[in-house]
Design a protein around this motif. Structure first.
Motif, PDB file in Angstrom:
ATOM      1  N   PRO A 100       0.799  -1.229   0.000  1.00  0.00           N
ATOM      2  CA  PRO A 100       0.000   0.000   0.000  1.00  0.00           C
ATOM      3  C   PRO A 100       0.831   1.279   0.000  1.00  0.00           C
ATOM      4  CG  PRO A 100      -0.053  -1.041   2.169  1.00  0.00           C
ATOM      5  CD  PRO A 100       0.619  -2.005   1.235  1.00  0.00           C
ATOM      6  N   TYR A 101       2.135   1.155   0.262  1.00  0.00           N
ATOM      7  CA  TYR A 101       2.960   2.357   0.377  1.00  0.00           C
ATOM      8  C   TYR A 101       3.764   2.645  -0.885  1.00  0.00           C
ATOM      9  CZ  TYR A 101       1.647   1.481   5.182  1.00  0.00           C
ATOM     10  OH  TYR A 101       0.909   1.247   6.309  1.00  0.00           O
ATOM     11  N   TYR A 102       3.544   1.876  -1.964  1.00  0.00           N
ATOM     12  CA  TYR A 102       4.268   2.092  -3.214  1.00  0.00           C
ATOM     13  C   TYR A 102       3.332   1.893  -4.400  1.00  0.00           C
ATOM     14  CZ  TYR A 102       8.673   1.827  -0.611  1.00  0.00           C
ATOM     15  OH  TYR A 102       9.707   2.059   0.267  1.00  0.00           O
ATOM     16  N   ASN A 103       3.647   2.569  -5.500  1.00  0.00           N
ATOM     17  CA  ASN A 103       3.075   2.237  -6.801  1.00  0.00           C
ATOM     18  C   ASN A 103       3.989   1.189  -7.428  1.00  0.00           C
ATOM     19  OD1 ASN A 103       0.771   4.040  -7.100  1.00  0.00           O
ATOM     20  ND2 ASN A 103       2.275   5.694  -7.064  1.00  0.00           N
ATOM     21  N   GLN A 104       3.529  -0.053  -7.458  1.00  0.00           N
ATOM     22  CA  GLN A 104       4.384  -1.142  -7.924  1.00  0.00           C
ATOM     23  C   GLN A 104       4.243  -1.353  -9.428  1.00  0.00           C
ATOM     24  OE1 GLN A 104       2.293  -3.385  -4.858  1.00  0.00           O
ATOM     25  NE2 GLN A 104       4.197  -4.477  -4.434  1.00  0.00           N
ATOM     26  N   ILE A 105       5.372  -1.494 -10.095  1.00  0.00           N
ATOM     27  CA  ILE A 105       5.415  -1.911 -11.495  1.00  0.00           C
ATOM     28  C   ILE A 105       6.209  -3.202 -11.542  1.00  0.00           C
ATOM     29  CG2 ILE A 105       6.195  -1.373 -13.821  1.00  0.00           C
ATOM     30  CD1 ILE A 105       5.783   1.554 -13.226  1.00  0.00           C
ATOM     31  N   LEU A 106       5.568  -4.265 -11.991  1.00  0.00           N
ATOM     32  CA  LEU A 106       6.215  -5.572 -12.036  1.00  0.00           C
ATOM     33  C   LEU A 106       6.739  -5.832 -13.438  1.00  0.00           C
ATOM     34  CD1 LEU A 106       3.652  -5.665  -9.929  1.00  0.00           C
ATOM     35  CD2 LEU A 106       4.377  -8.032  -9.678  1.00  0.00           C
ATOM     36  N   TYR A 107       7.897  -6.448 -13.516  1.00  0.00           N
ATOM     37  CA  TYR A 107       8.467  -6.797 -14.817  1.00  0.00           C
ATOM     38  C   TYR A 107       8.844  -8.278 -14.814  1.00  0.00           C
ATOM     39  CZ  TYR A 107      12.946  -5.948 -12.412  1.00  0.00           C
ATOM     40  OH  TYR A 107      13.994  -5.963 -11.524  1.00  0.00           O
ATOM     41  N   VAL A 108       8.511  -8.926 -15.920  1.00  0.00           N
ATOM     42  CA  VAL A 108       8.643 -10.375 -16.010  1.00  0.00           C
ATOM     43  C   VAL A 108       9.187 -10.739 -17.389  1.00  0.00           C
ATOM     44  CG1 VAL A 108       7.443 -12.588 -15.757  1.00  0.00           C
ATOM     45  CG2 VAL A 108       6.552 -10.557 -14.592  1.00  0.00           C
ATOM     46  N   PRO A 109      10.218 -11.584 -17.499  1.00  0.00           N
ATOM     47  CA  PRO A 109      10.636 -12.060 -18.816  1.00  0.00           C
ATOM     48  C   PRO A 109       9.587 -12.997 -19.406  1.00  0.00           C
ATOM     49  CG  PRO A 109      11.853 -13.186 -17.091  1.00  0.00           C
ATOM     50  CD  PRO A 109      11.048 -12.128 -16.409  1.00  0.00           C
ATOM     51  N   THR A 110       9.358 -12.896 -20.698  1.00  0.00           N
ATOM     52  CA  THR A 110       8.368 -13.745 -21.362  1.00  0.00           C
ATOM     53  C   THR A 110       9.000 -14.416 -22.579  1.00  0.00           C
ATOM     54  OG1 THR A 110       7.568 -11.927 -22.754  1.00  0.00           O
ATOM     55  CG2 THR A 110       6.464 -12.259 -20.643  1.00  0.00           C
ATOM     56  N   ILE A 121      -5.754  -1.575 -14.198  1.00  0.00           N
ATOM     57  CA  ILE A 121      -4.693  -2.520 -14.546  1.00  0.00           C
ATOM     58  C   ILE A 121      -4.123  -2.143 -15.907  1.00  0.00           C
ATOM     59  CG2 ILE A 121      -4.175  -4.921 -15.121  1.00  0.00           C
ATOM     60  CD1 ILE A 121      -6.380  -5.761 -13.190  1.00  0.00           C
ATOM     61  N   PHE A 122      -2.810  -2.131 -15.990  1.00  0.00           N
ATOM     62  CA  PHE A 122      -2.163  -1.984 -17.290  1.00  0.00           C
ATOM     63  C   PHE A 122      -1.195  -3.140 -17.483  1.00  0.00           C
ATOM     64  CE2 PHE A 122       0.833   0.180 -14.494  1.00  0.00           C
ATOM     65  CZ  PHE A 122       2.060  -0.288 -14.952  1.00  0.00           C
ATOM     66  N   ASP A 123      -0.972  -3.514 -18.734  1.00  0.00           N
ATOM     67  CA  ASP A 123      -0.118  -4.655 -19.057  1.00  0.00           C
ATOM     68  C   ASP A 123       0.518  -4.392 -20.416  1.00  0.00           C
ATOM     69  OD1 ASP A 123       1.050  -7.163 -19.468  1.00  0.00           O
ATOM     70  OD2 ASP A 123      -0.598  -8.194 -18.475  1.00  0.00           O
ATOM     71  N   LEU A 124       1.841  -4.282 -20.444  1.00  0.00           N
ATOM     72  CA  LEU A 124       2.578  -4.005 -21.677  1.00  0.00           C
ATOM     73  C   LEU A 124       3.627  -5.085 -21.859  1.00  0.00           C
ATOM     74  CD1 LEU A 124       3.331  -2.103 -24.050  1.00  0.00           C
ATOM     75  CD2 LEU A 124       4.866  -0.917 -22.460  1.00  0.00           C
ATOM     76  N   PHE A 160      -0.582  -5.224 -25.601  1.00  0.00           N
ATOM     77  CA  PHE A 160      -0.795  -4.388 -24.426  1.00  0.00           C
ATOM     78  C   PHE A 160      -2.267  -4.455 -24.050  1.00  0.00           C
ATOM     79  CE2 PHE A 160      -2.244  -1.434 -27.650  1.00  0.00           C
ATOM     80  CZ  PHE A 160      -3.269  -0.736 -27.013  1.00  0.00           C
ATOM     81  N   SER A 161      -2.534  -4.042 -22.807  1.00  0.00           N
ATOM     82  CA  SER A 161      -3.905  -4.025 -22.315  1.00  0.00           C
ATOM     83  C   SER A 161      -4.013  -2.962 -21.224  1.00  0.00           C
ATOM     84  CB  SER A 161      -4.308  -5.394 -21.760  1.00  0.00           C
ATOM     85  OG  SER A 161      -5.571  -5.352 -21.150  1.00  0.00           O
ATOM     86  N   VAL A 162      -5.101  -2.223 -21.259  1.00  0.00           N
ATOM     87  CA  VAL A 162      -5.428  -1.259 -20.208  1.00  0.00           C
ATOM     88  C   VAL A 162      -6.875  -1.515 -19.810  1.00  0.00           C
ATOM     89  CG1 VAL A 162      -5.649   1.158 -19.574  1.00  0.00           C
ATOM     90  CG2 VAL A 162      -3.815   0.458 -21.111  1.00  0.00           C
ATOM     91  N   ALA A 163      -7.129  -1.682 -18.503  1.00  0.00           N
ATOM     92  CA  ALA A 163      -8.476  -2.052 -18.079  1.00  0.00           C
ATOM     93  C   ALA A 163      -8.857  -1.342 -16.787  1.00  0.00           C
ATOM     94  CB  ALA A 163      -8.564  -3.567 -17.870  1.00  0.00           C
ATOM     95  N   VAL A 164     -10.150  -1.067 -16.664  1.00  0.00           N
ATOM     96  CA  VAL A 164     -10.731  -0.529 -15.443  1.00  0.00           C
ATOM     97  C   VAL A 164     -11.829  -1.480 -14.995  1.00  0.00           C
ATOM     98  CG1 VAL A 164     -12.015   1.375 -14.397  1.00  0.00           C
ATOM     99  CG2 VAL A 164     -10.211   1.863 -16.062  1.00  0.00           C
ATOM    100  N   ASN A 165     -11.736  -1.964 -13.750  1.00  0.00           N
ATOM    101  CA  ASN A 165     -12.719  -2.893 -13.203  1.00  0.00           C
ATOM    102  C   ASN A 165     -13.691  -2.152 -12.291  1.00  0.00           C
ATOM    103  OD1 ASN A 165     -11.658  -5.366 -14.310  1.00  0.00           O
ATOM    104  ND2 ASN A 165      -9.977  -5.176 -12.857  1.00  0.00           N
ATOM    105  N   GLN A 166     -14.952  -2.487 -12.393  1.00  0.00           N
ATOM    106  CA  GLN A 166     -15.977  -1.901 -11.530  1.00  0.00           C
ATOM    107  C   GLN A 166     -16.809  -3.033 -10.940  1.00  0.00           C
ATOM    108  OE1 GLN A 166     -18.510   1.081 -13.352  1.00  0.00           O
ATOM    109  NE2 GLN A 166     -20.147   0.713 -11.864  1.00  0.00           N
TER     110      GLN A 166
END
Length: 945
Positions: free
Chosen positions: A604-614, A640-643, A658-664
């Protein structure tokens, strides 16, 4: 029985009732059982005498007995349906001798006349006995039962007979059902350990074959012959183990005796004795004195409900010392058995109290004995993992994350709901943990001492009572220990799924004070604590109450440099990311960016960006390594964003998606979720030919108000924009650049033994319009034969094209929307052309005219002949413009190794003739292979949600 039999019986019954003596209202039922175990036949022959006392204020006309062993008798019982509902096929596929049941049951009253009894059609594991005359309050009636119990295989529930000839016996006899609040608790067995037996005193003579030994948590003595045991107990749910010598070991102190065979993780006998003594004394001092002389802690009990997290780690990973692993496993299982065998609550309706006490005491135990331990143990000390929130999380904080996993998926349920209504993950993990967190929350609010005294008083009163107790008794004790209003705890925290979410508004400060506004984002009003923090140390804490909308508070600063709502996560809050505010000047962002490799828990104390080899593969791009950047932590997020950029080894160029999504999420009603999303992808679809796809999309997700119902519906609205390059110069523009509006409605209800679903599809573009429906049905019959039927029908609404690129495909769709994972989508021959994706026509044989530009109607049928070997047949009609409709068919053998993930199809006969005898037959074999890890994971997670 017939009415004339009742008339014959009535004079004797009147005499029996007249002779029955009035008893005090708190008297117990008594039951004498003589049982003989046949280890070879795996049966128990039982003779039973039951004296039933009407200790209620009501007049009874019937008596209900729990016969839970009969829940194993067929494939149509509530237990069998529960297995199917959770995608467990082993019970349905089991042989008859692996299942159990009650056989040859006879019930007679004291005068020898047969009783009128029956089983309910939808609850065959309950026996209801009609009384010929009314049983008044304080009166009793006696009857005898004779029957044989067939013991089930323990691979279904871990109760029954095992591979090594051992027996774990639980709920193996007929017992009076709990009567409370003017009715019997008519609960069927659904594999959740919540049988509601009435308080009964049992005297049991149990005979076992020589060479075996009986272990049990009841008062026991062996008769002179050595294989006949005399047992006495007042437990309403007790267990018995029959096995070779020396399986269980006895540990005894001045409080109780513990009988256990819990796997020891290489812990020596002295360590085990010390740990068991430590736990027994801790529970005794924090809950109360166990009212029975002996308790079991069995490995089978732990395996039925393990400590999730620890049990998921591979054996070669040991982040915790062996003695700690043994200790936490023993503590969890001991507490479960301690509470279930001593409290007289309704174990289904009031299950949250059992769970809450168990997890609350576990958390308290860790706080007191292991205050610095982390969720991942010694892994947190390794330099490579120190930056991960997953490894730095305190051990007790994991409970909140497991609950939040379901809340963020909008799958959480009220913890006060009956246990039978909970989906599996909530029943065994999230709901259980939420209950413990709720107890800790209340304890922090009313004071730990008040909570401790309430628990001790409730447990003491409960164990002394000989009448059923209820949650209202616990509620009254809690309210008597505090002057604070705690109605919100029961109405909101226990009985609702209302989410709690507070955030800061305006904040101002002086040297001596802080003035801040707290916003209630959901309207759920519960107390929440505010903390002042300096250098990670707490400098003040206050409880804020009555924050129903926006409320402003002023508190002393006391040198704090940061203020945090719910810092210790006492409140089960939905979102902690908006809970803190820095008091330092010139801070650009409340939460700095943090890059994390692979996966992590939400911090909760950071904006996390995760990176993963594919690494992906298709025939035209070849192996495509890349890096994926996203913000998908283990908990779902509203944004959620995914690049994922990749390098095409065949074309020496960048590809990717890529994907950008908003969940409600909607908390009420059948429309439970909406998702607004934009997807994009760029790959090659042929040698040196690429496509660009851009898709704005909206999902509307519907579900039944009963969360256990697997019925789901989804409405999908999207616009697919495609740009293709390197087409022939004479190709129509409509093949190179096109846009298709697509509306789908997906309706399905799936479980292990049956599935029914359909998908309607509407596609509209400038040059064509088409509509189709895809209906699927699968049924696993009681003889273990399975049939699957798929019907597909589609028609063009208008078609102004001169190509088959947009036509219906009989054996392989052209996939102009680029929806399917074809490894070689443009191949006409060779291995990659044999990849099968069941869509549109769904044929397996490649026929001469595989397209229809007017309409299509096909049926695909499969039937298993042995295990995963099936025969299949496809038939239908295709119609193109200026051509006669054409009847098409094929047939063959399907190896259904893993449905939808790994299958092989061998054509035999079709419009092409006997294909099996034709040349190059290996090129006719079709295959289904799924390599997407997300889809494979669904095989293992679908039974939980």
């Amino acid at each position: 029985m017939k009415k004339n039999l009742l008339k014959l019986y009535k004079p004797f019954a009147v005499l029996l009732i007249a002779l029955s003596f009035a008893v005090p209202a708190n008297a117990q039922h008594t039951c004498a059982i003589t049982a003989v175990l046949d280890a070879e036949a795996k049966t128990i022959s039982i003779s039973q005498q039951l004296n039933y006392v009407n200790a209620s204020p009501d007049t009874l006309q019937t008596i209900v007995l729990n016969d839970w062993i009969s829940s194993y008798a067929s494939k149509d019982t509530p237990l069998a349906k529960r297995f199917s509902d959770e995608f467990i096929r082993s019970f349905h596929l089991a042989k008859a001798h692996d299942r159990g049941g009650t056989e040859n049951l006879t019930i007679r009253f004291e005068n020898g006349l047969a009783a009128d009894w029956f089983r309910m059609n939808d609850q065959p594991d309950l026996v209801e006995i009609n009384l010929p005359v009314k049983l008044l309050p304080g009166q009793s009636i006696q009857f005898s039962l004779a029957y044989k119990v067939k013991i089930p295989n323990d691979r279904f529930t871990r109760y029954g007979y095992g591979k090594a000839g051992e027996f774990y016996l639980r709920n193996w006899y007929l017992a009076p059902a709990r009567y409370d609040n003017h009715h019997f608790s008519k609960y069927s067995n659904n594999n959740s350990d919540d049988i509601a037996n009435a308080i009964t005193a049992y005297d049991i003579s149990f005979t076992i074959p020589s060479g075996l030994k009986l272990y049990t948590d009841t008062e026991t003595r062996s008769s002179g012959s050595g294989n006949v045991y005399q047992l006495h107990t007042t437990k309403n749910d007790f267990c018995m183990f029959v096995s070779q010598e020396n399986r269980f070991k006895l540990y005894k102190n001045d409080i109780t005796e513990v009988l256990t065979d819990l796997n020891d993780n290489n812990v020596n006998e002295i360590q085990k004795a010390l740990l068991i003594d430590k736990i027994v004394r801790y529970v005794d001092s924090n809950i109360g004195h166990y009212p029975h002389s002996k308790i079991t802690v069995a490995q089978a009990d732990y395996e039925r409900n393990p400590f999730y997290g620890l049990n998921q780690l591979p054996a070669f990973i040991s982040p915790f010392p062996n003695d700690f692993l043994y200790e936490i496993k023993f503590l969890k299982t001991y507490l479960n058995n301690f509470l279930k065998t001593s409290l007289q609550l309704d174990p289904r309706a009031d299950n949250w109290i059992y769970d809450g006490l168990q997890v609350y005491i576990m958390m308290k135990y860790i706080d007191e004995h292991y205050p610095g331990i982390k969720m991942m143990g010694n892994v947190s000390k390794m330099g490579l993992f120190k930056s991960y929130n997953l490894t730095q999380l305190d051990f007790n904080e994991q409970y909140s994350y497991f609950y939040m996993l379901m809340a963020r998926k909008n799958l959480d349920q009220p913890i006060g709901a009956p246990k039978s209504d909970l989906i599996k993950f909530n029943e065994q993990i999230a709901g259980k943990y939420r209950a413990g967190l709720s107890f800790r929350y209340l304890s922090d609010y009313i004071g730990n001492e008040n909570m401790q005294q309430s628990i001790a008083t409730f447990y003491s009163d409960n164990t002394k009572s000989t009448v059923p107790t209820r949650r209202s008794d616990f509620e009254a004790i809690l309210k008597s220990r505090t002057e604070k209003n705690i109605d919100w705890f029961f109405k909101t925290i226990i009985d609702s799924r209302d989410i709690v979410d507070y955030k800061f508004g305006n904040v101002s400060k002086t040297r001596d004070s802080i003035t801040f506004t707290v916003k209630n984002k959901t309207g759920t009003t519960v107390p929440i604590p505010i903390y002042g923090i300096k250098n990670k140390e707490i400098v003040f804490k206050q409880w804020l109450e009555g924050v129903s909308k926006d409320s402003t508070f002023t508190v002393p600063r006391e040198s704090a440099t940061k203020i945090v709502l719910n810092y210790k996560n006492e409140v089960p809050e939905y979102n902690l990311r908006n809970n803190w505010r820095s008091l330092k000047d010139f801070r650009i962002s409340n939460r700095p960016i943090k890059f994390v490799f692979m996966k992590d828990l939400e911090d909760p104390y950071y904006n996390q960006i995760l990176y993963v080899p594919t690494l992906t593969y298709n025939l035209y791009d070849g192996l495509s390594p890349g890096f994926r950047f996203h913000n998908k932590t283990i908990l779902d997020k509203p944004f959620i964003f995914d690049l994922n950029p990749m390098y095409s080894s065949n074309n020496q160029s960048l590809v990717g998606n890529f994907s950008v999504a908003v969940n409600q999420n909607n908390r009420e009603g059948k429309l439970y979720g909406m998702r607004y999303q934009v997807n994009g992808s760029y790959f090659h679809y042929a040698p040196e030919s690429a496509y660009l796809k851009l898709t704005p999309i909206v999902f509307f997700k519907f579900r039944d108000l009963d969360f256990r119902n697997n019925h789901k519906q989804t409405l999908v609205l999207r616009n697919v924009i495609v740009r293709r390059d390197n087409l022939p110069s004479d190709a129509e523009d409509e093949l190179q650049n096109y846009s298709v509006f697509n509306a789908k409605f997906i309706d399905g209800n799936s479980e292990a033994t049956k599935h029914f679903g359909y998908t309607t599809d509407l596609q509209l573009s400038k040059t064509f319009g088409k509509a189709s429906i895809d209906v699927q049905y699968r049924k696993l019959f009681n003889d273990n034969r399975q049939i699957s039927i798929r019907i597909y029908a589609g028609s063009f609404l208008y078609n102004r094209t001169d190509t088959d690129y947009f036509s219906f495909g009989l054996d392989r769709p052209t996939d102009y929307l680029f929806d399917y994972d074809f490894y070689g989508r443009s191949e006409k021959s060779g291995l990659f052309s044999q990849q099968l994706i069941i869509a549109e026509g769904g044929f397996k044989s490649k026929l001469a005219n595989p397209f229809a530009n007017q309409w299509i109607a096909t049926a695909n049928v499969g039937f298993n002949i042995w295990n995963w070997v099936e025969v299949y047949g496809d038939a239908g009609f295709v119609k193109s413009r200026f051509q006669e409709r054409n009847f098409v068919y094929d047939s063959g053998i399907r190896l259904n190794l893993v449905t939808d993930y790994f299958e092989l199809y061998f054509p035999v006969y079709s419009n092409n003739g006997w294909e099996i005898g034709q040349q190059n037959y290996n090129e006719k074999i079709r295959f289904v292979v799924t390599l997407d890890p997300k889809l494979l994971i669904n095989l293992f997670t679908r039974k939980w949600f």
